[in-house]
Enzyme design. Structure first.
Site, PDB file in Angstrom:
ATOM      1  N   ASP A 145      43.479  46.001  46.172  1.00 57.76           N
ATOM      2  CA  ASP A 145      44.376  46.028  44.986  1.00 57.76           C
ATOM      3  C   ASP A 145      45.380  46.884  45.287  1.00 57.76           C
ATOM      4  O   ASP A 145      45.879  47.767  44.415  1.00 57.76           O
ATOM      5  CB  ASP A 145      43.673  46.318  43.687  1.00 57.76           C
ATOM      6  CG  ASP A 145      42.425  45.557  43.566  1.00 57.76           C
ATOM      7  OD1 ASP A 145      42.576  44.433  42.537  1.00 57.76           O
ATOM      8  OD2 ASP A 145      41.515  45.342  44.062  1.00 57.76           O
ATOM      9  N   HIS A 288      36.017  40.248  46.516  1.00 60.43           N
ATOM     10  CA  HIS A 288      37.051  40.863  45.580  1.00 60.43           C
ATOM     11  C   HIS A 288      36.490  41.197  44.072  1.00 60.43           C
ATOM     12  O   HIS A 288      36.388  42.297  43.819  1.00 60.43           O
ATOM     13  CB  HIS A 288      38.108  39.786  45.194  1.00 60.43           C
ATOM     14  CG  HIS A 288      39.223  40.375  44.472  1.00 60.43           C
ATOM     15  ND1 HIS A 288      39.936  41.497  44.900  1.00 60.43           N
ATOM     16  CD2 HIS A 288      39.773  40.312  43.212  1.00 60.43           C
ATOM     17  CE1 HIS A 288      40.874  41.827  43.959  1.00 60.43           C
ATOM     18  NE2 HIS A 288      40.748  41.068  42.956  1.00 60.43           N
ATOM     19  N   HIS A 298      36.826  43.664  33.349  1.00 58.78           N
ATOM     20  CA  HIS A 298      36.027  42.278  34.388  1.00 58.78           C
ATOM     21  C   HIS A 298      34.380  42.440  34.439  1.00 58.78           C
ATOM     22  O   HIS A 298      33.844  41.972  35.279  1.00 58.78           O
ATOM     23  CB  HIS A 298      36.687  42.705  36.051  1.00 58.78           C
ATOM     24  CG  HIS A 298      38.034  42.516  35.764  1.00 58.78           C
ATOM     25  ND1 HIS A 298      38.676  41.422  35.353  1.00 58.78           N
ATOM     26  CD2 HIS A 298      38.845  43.468  36.363  1.00 58.78           C
ATOM     27  CE1 HIS A 298      40.016  41.778  35.769  1.00 58.78           C
ATOM     28  NE2 HIS A 298      40.298  42.808  36.362  1.00 58.78           N
ATOM     29  N   HIS A 325      39.363  44.404  42.670  1.00 62.89           N
ATOM     30  CA  HIS A 325      39.343  43.848  41.061  1.00 62.89           C
ATOM     31  C   HIS A 325      39.293  44.729  39.949  1.00 62.89           C
ATOM     32  O   HIS A 325      40.243  45.012  39.389  1.00 62.89           O
ATOM     33  CB  HIS A 325      38.338  42.980  40.807  1.00 62.89           C
ATOM     34  CG  HIS A 325      38.624  41.771  39.986  1.00 62.89           C
ATOM     35  ND1 HIS A 325      39.987  41.075  39.804  1.00 62.89           N
ATOM     36  CD2 HIS A 325      37.791  41.349  38.887  1.00 62.89           C
ATOM     37  CE1 HIS A 325      39.795  40.439  39.025  1.00 62.89           C
ATOM     38  NE2 HIS A 325      38.715  40.099  38.445  1.00 62.89           N
TER      39      HIS A 325
END
Length: 434
Positions: A145, A288, A298, A325
């Site tokens: 990221d 990911h 998430h 992520h």
């Protein structure tokens, strides 16, 4: 109407230009002292390298000039190129954007643990790369990221101080998000590091960039960041594997089909069946979306992939799993099926490389017993695999000096713990079952 609105929005976004407020400004170029008839557009830019089979490196760069040759000259002394290789080119268009000519050239065979000097397209600046060692010890820099913010620049600066051999990136590279010029600014931003050490990447959600009825997903990513999927028997650039210095590394696709009827699942079984733990005692996996995540961000997004694939990875005795992520850092104990298990994998979320969206600072309490350490700070990780039995993992905050270890642990391989031997028959049955 909704589709028309989406297409119009993407058109506006794709036509936008990058502002200084969005991303880090590219570093000024050094004077190139061009001959009178040279064209700057034919000079290589966004140069990066990746591993591609035993003793081979793939060199990738972009030129604005479509007539620029796809040739890499290389050698072991500065300015003396006793070898050269020719490669392939590609390009793509995206709404009103047209990429430059994207060159992919395979060079080798190269000696392990050696420095090479190379030049792309028979002109332009000379670059220098170092090949990984053939055996332990080997060090990986790990950061996902990334994006193109001030924090990204800080992360890259820290990694540049680390004595590493290969960079592993579990998704979300440029954060272009349909604005294709941002792929170019990202390529220029990472070139100083990515042209010198191999970068092995897999895709994240910000690489999808699909437009219903107009554009398939991952066009930009697949065109610019070609990984050794064909060399590993994969049919997709979104998942592949490679081996380096006693380590087998599998890069999976969180955004490719992964259920038991999918091509990725079948490929994973086939790839695991080829792993020789005597040759590569360490087995690593990257993707990911994390499966073990105690952050509120998430939460649960990796559950379906975990349900489908975790039994395979557990039976194969995967040592470590890296994911991104979630924009924070978290390290688990050895875990399987939601419970601490001495034969499970250590899961590490390392999605704190930079990005424009900020940190994910809210965690679920109480902390699950499988979660060992967690913190919402930008940083990167370093994995030094010392030998066939021991590895040292450390995480470094950007707020601290690079030598400062904010979290560290010695990890013992599952080969040395006996887990691989105990599960050998079970693995064989699992991998041969249709």
């Amino acid at each position: 109407m909704a589709l028309l609105k989406l297409i119009l929005t993407v058109f506006i976004v794709a036509s936008a230009t990058v502002t200084a407020d969005d991303y880090v400004r590219p570093q000024p170029r050094k004077a190139l002292h061009l001959p009178w008839d040279s064209k700057l557009s034919s000079y290589p830019q966004q140069v990066h390298i990746s591993l591609s089979g035993d003793k081979h490196i793939r060199v990738t760069w972009i030129t604005d000039d479509n007539s620029a040759p796809s040739v890499v000259e290389y050698g072991t002394s500065p300015g003396k190129y006793d070898s050269f290789a020719e490669g392939e080119t590609t390009s793509y268009s995206y709404i009103v954007y047209s990429s430059g000519k994207i060159h992919h050239v395979l060079i080798g065979p190269l000696e392990h643990n050696s420095v090479y000097f190379y030049r792309c397209g028979r002109q332009g600046p000379e670059f220098q790369l170092k090949t990984p060692p053939a055996q332990f010890p080997i060090t990986f820099a790990v950061a996902g990221d990334l994006g193109q913010t001030g924090w990204t620049k800080s992360t890259l600066s820290h990694i540049d101080q680390c004595k590493y051999d290969v960079h592993l990136l579990p998704g979300d590279l440029a954060y272009a998000d349909y604005i294709q010029h941002r792929w170019d600014t990202f390529g220029r931003l990472v070139q100083p590091l990515a042209s010198a050490k191999p970068w092995m990447v897999t895709q994240g959600n910000h690489e999808v960039e699909s437009i219903p009825l107009l554009k398939d997903g991952f066009v930009s990513y697949n065109s610019r960041w070609k990984m050794p999927f064909e060399e590993s028997g994969s049919s997709s650039n979104l998942y592949y594997s490679f081996e380096v210095a006693g380590v087998h590394i599998i890069m999976l696709g969180s955004y490719a089909d992964y259920d038991e009827y999918s091509e990725q699942y079948s490929w994973l079984k086939a790839d695991l069946s080829k792993v020789d733990r005597k040759k590569t005692p360490w087995l690593l996996v990257l993707f990911h979306v994390p499966w073990y995540n105690s952050n509120t961000a998430h939460q649960g997004e990796g559950s379906d992939m975990m349900k489908a694939m975790e039994p395979l990875l557990y039976t194969a005795s995967v040592d470590l799993v890296f994911a991104g992520h979630v924009h924070a850092y978290e390290r688990s104990r050895r875990v399987y099926n939601g419970r601490v298990d001495p034969c499970g994998a250590v899961h590490i979320t390392i999605g704190d490389g930079g990005n424009k969206e900020g940190l994910a600072a809210k965690y679920i309490n109480p902390q699950p017993n499988w979660s060992e350490f967690r913190e919402a700070s930008f940083g990167h990780g370093e994995l030094k695999i010392v030998n066939s039995t021991h590895a040292f993992w450390s995480w470094h905050r950007n707020d601290d000096d690079e030598p400062v270890k904010s979290d560290d642990i010695w990890i013992t391989s599952l080969v040395s713990s006996g887990c691989v031997g105990r599960k050998r028959n079970e693995l064989g049955n699992t991998l041969t079952t249709p």
